[in-house]
Design an enzyme around this catalytic site. Sequence first.
Site, PDB file in Angstrom:
ATOM      1  N   CYS A 186     -78.652   0.799  13.818  1.00 40.31           N
ATOM      2  CA  CYS A 186     -79.415  -0.193  13.044  1.00 40.31           C
ATOM      3  C   CYS A 186     -80.300   0.479  12.004  1.00 40.31           C
ATOM      4  O   CYS A 186     -81.431   0.050  11.760  1.00 40.31           O
ATOM      5  CB  CYS A 186     -80.251  -1.071  13.978  1.00 40.31           C
ATOM      6  SG  CYS A 186     -79.298  -2.079  15.114  1.00 40.31           S
ATOM      7  N   ASN A 187     -79.788   1.541  11.398  1.00 38.63           N
ATOM      8  CA  ASN A 187     -80.534   2.237  10.345  1.00 38.63           C
ATOM      9  C   ASN A 187     -79.534   2.693   9.280  1.00 38.63           C
ATOM     10  O   ASN A 187     -79.176   3.863   9.191  1.00 38.63           O
ATOM     11  CB  ASN A 187     -81.282   3.437  10.925  1.00 38.63           C
ATOM     12  CG  ASN A 187     -82.278   4.038   9.943  1.00 38.63           C
ATOM     13  OD1 ASN A 187     -82.106   3.954   8.734  1.00 38.63           O
ATOM     14  ND2 ASN A 187     -83.324   4.653  10.471  1.00 38.63           N
TER      15      ASN A 187
END
EC number: 2.8.1.9
Length: 835
Positions: free
Chosen positions: A412-413
């Site tokens: 999630c980056n």
Amino acid sequence: MQCLRPLRQPLPDRVCNAYMFQADHHSPCAQGSEGVTYLDHAGTTLYPESLLREFYQDICTNVYGNPHSHNPSSRLTHDTVEHVRYRILQHFNTTPDEYSVIFTSGSTAALKLVAESFPWRPPTAAEPASQFCYLTDNHTSVVGIRGVTSALGVVSLPVSPEEIEARAKDVAQSEGSSCQTPHLFCYPAQSNFSGRKYPLGYVRGIQARQLYPACDSKGRWFVLLDAASFASCSPLDLQEHPADFVPFSFYKIFGFPTGLGALLVRNDTAALLRKTYFGGGTAAAYLAGDNYYVPTPNMASRFEDGTISFLDIIALNHSFDSLHMLTGGMDKIQLHTFGLTRYTYMLLSSLCHGNGQPVAQIYSDSEFENPSTQGSILNFNLMDCHGQMIGYSQVDKLASLFNIHVRTGCFCNTGACQLFLGITNQVVKSNLQAGHVCGDNIDLVDGRPTGSVRVSFGYMSTFQDCQNFLNFVADCFVEKPVKVDQDKLDRLKSNTSSKGSSLCLLPLLTNGKPDHIDEREHASTDPVVNQCGGKAITKDAKSHEKVQTLTNIYIYPIKSCAAFEVTDWPVGALGLLHDRGWMVVNGNRVCLNQKREPRLCLIHPEIYLSSNTLLLQASGMNTICVPLENHNEPHQSHRVCQNKVCGDRVETVDCGDEAASWLSEFLGQPCRLIRQSPDFSRDMKKGHEKEVSSTALSLVNEAQYLIVNRASVDLLQRHITCRQESSDDHQPLDTQKLINRFRPNLVISGKEPFEEDDWSYLIIGNTHFQVAGRCGRCQMIGVDQSTGAKTKEPLLSLSAYRKGKVTFGVYLVHQSLEDSNSTLSVGSSVKSEMS
């Protein structure tokens, strides 16, 4: 280069100044955790038994009521919750006079609360619009604030890490006007991708408009410091670094409770927040028949809609107690976890294949010199001896086989993932069009990684965890003999800062023997050598073998149960008639497979079309019959229900209590037998290697058929035999048992090993098939189909032979609807067409 002995021997594990905690005090609660190497503490840390014992004793002894009442149990809840708020502020070295604690469901909910209540301003003739500025190395939940601001005329400005200081001004900027436009700058105290710790001094620097982008814009600048990753293993002093907003999640610090986080808000900033929705407990007064509402003056109560999760909050009391009792505080946790991470980094970054090529590409901005700049996260991809990337999904599958729990993907980056992996914006869009989405297992596109592997440590991690992980890498991915880049290792050891030093390395083991496993990328391009004394078999020699034929047909009436072998079988609209038409679910209606319940393979279903029955047989059990039925409409006593298969929603019909009782007795847990509803249609997913037309599926995972080539099985079997003979554990695995492990529908006598990888179309008898893609194998093939015992073969040999790739067999689908009424027969000729 210096050779290492095989890393099955313990690696050096002496530690200086790292705090090693007693294992019997912090053992994980779950009984199944023994033998697990847990390396995903950045996802969530583990919880100690003592925490649950104390919490259980508390809620069994006291009565806690809804805190919105005034009775004794409610007052007890209210007072306990307020005490927990104080402990949280104390943990971050601040007080209720300076900060308020707003409980949320997690850090994402805390970020959403800021996004929706921050006083964003659109542009006016007198003042500029608010700016939402964020570091590109931020979690998705921070970047997602853009979804709120974009509709408000707010400027979104992504900032690279290099720009903050490079474009800073020497002195604080004076306002020069009365501009009060509020701006928000968001950055993580620690990157959840690489573990890089960004300077906490940025907080005051942005607030004072000394750092970019604040130095270039008039107005009031506020700072949101995302502490979700940082707070898990590092101390945060809000007296020293008074961020305006600090979101975090408790499960990353304590492991329990989950689904609980908080937003710390500076009281000086709180008055600016604007909240529109109001729920129970947030109103001092309101009118139902008129637009009149007055919020409660208490900051926390104003933003905590409805009843808070008060039992989970009470559990935090015991979480803090356990943490301090076991560790002595966050300072010691930081040193301990940094020591483990640095140790792993030094060895992994120095490991080389036998030809001198490095084993890992590590994604980091530092060389792990100091715990003030690097957290307990190590992010990397593994490479083969030719420098080619090994997909993270393959690493994850093999790690699971060794009971090593890691995290893979982009975490999630996306910003950090793009930066470190060199993925352009266009490539991200192209990968999406190719079928790759966040969270899937498509790890390589055109040979380039779409994500990476992350290991992370927590306060209960040990050096044995480091050794288990490094041994796993050396055993499964390093071309023998294992070597180490001694020059690099010596340099890394000398880089240890005196302040951050928490690690001493013992001399490395040397002069090991190479592992004589012949590893080749594709058998179809290299001569295949039988290392157990046979002659080399080349393409030319194979060209005189007999024509390909269909040698076996297997159907699996019940998903994950034993195979039913036939010689002739009808082809239906969903594949082989009744193949994976049923499945077993547990008491929570979750589909069981052999990874969860290996004893499923001991259940032998048989189908008799003439009598329209499905027979269930197992050792020690009476045989029972389940009617196939036409099922134009379900029997009244059989419930229609919703289930999931590989993420797809499927409509199913319960097969009744007799089958449920039989399965529950054999498997020793509540189970039911369900079948796919005849009125429900499920289509194949997109994203296969080769485009196929929309095809209806039964309860299979990927496609209608799985085909396996005997030539590929024979080659793999020889490699397994050689590996077993060179080890202490010699358990012969013959070709037929190996075929059973892969659970194919169709077995053919191919000419060359792995030639099926390049097929596009197939004709078996008169039935046409299209190849949908290769089958990526998981640890389920490690289940012995005759006993239910779990082993590491054939996954290890498959990975070693194919350079980390564990695809085996290909998926097929019908090419035309006319084939839905045909019959497949053993002995039929097989014709293939290459792509």
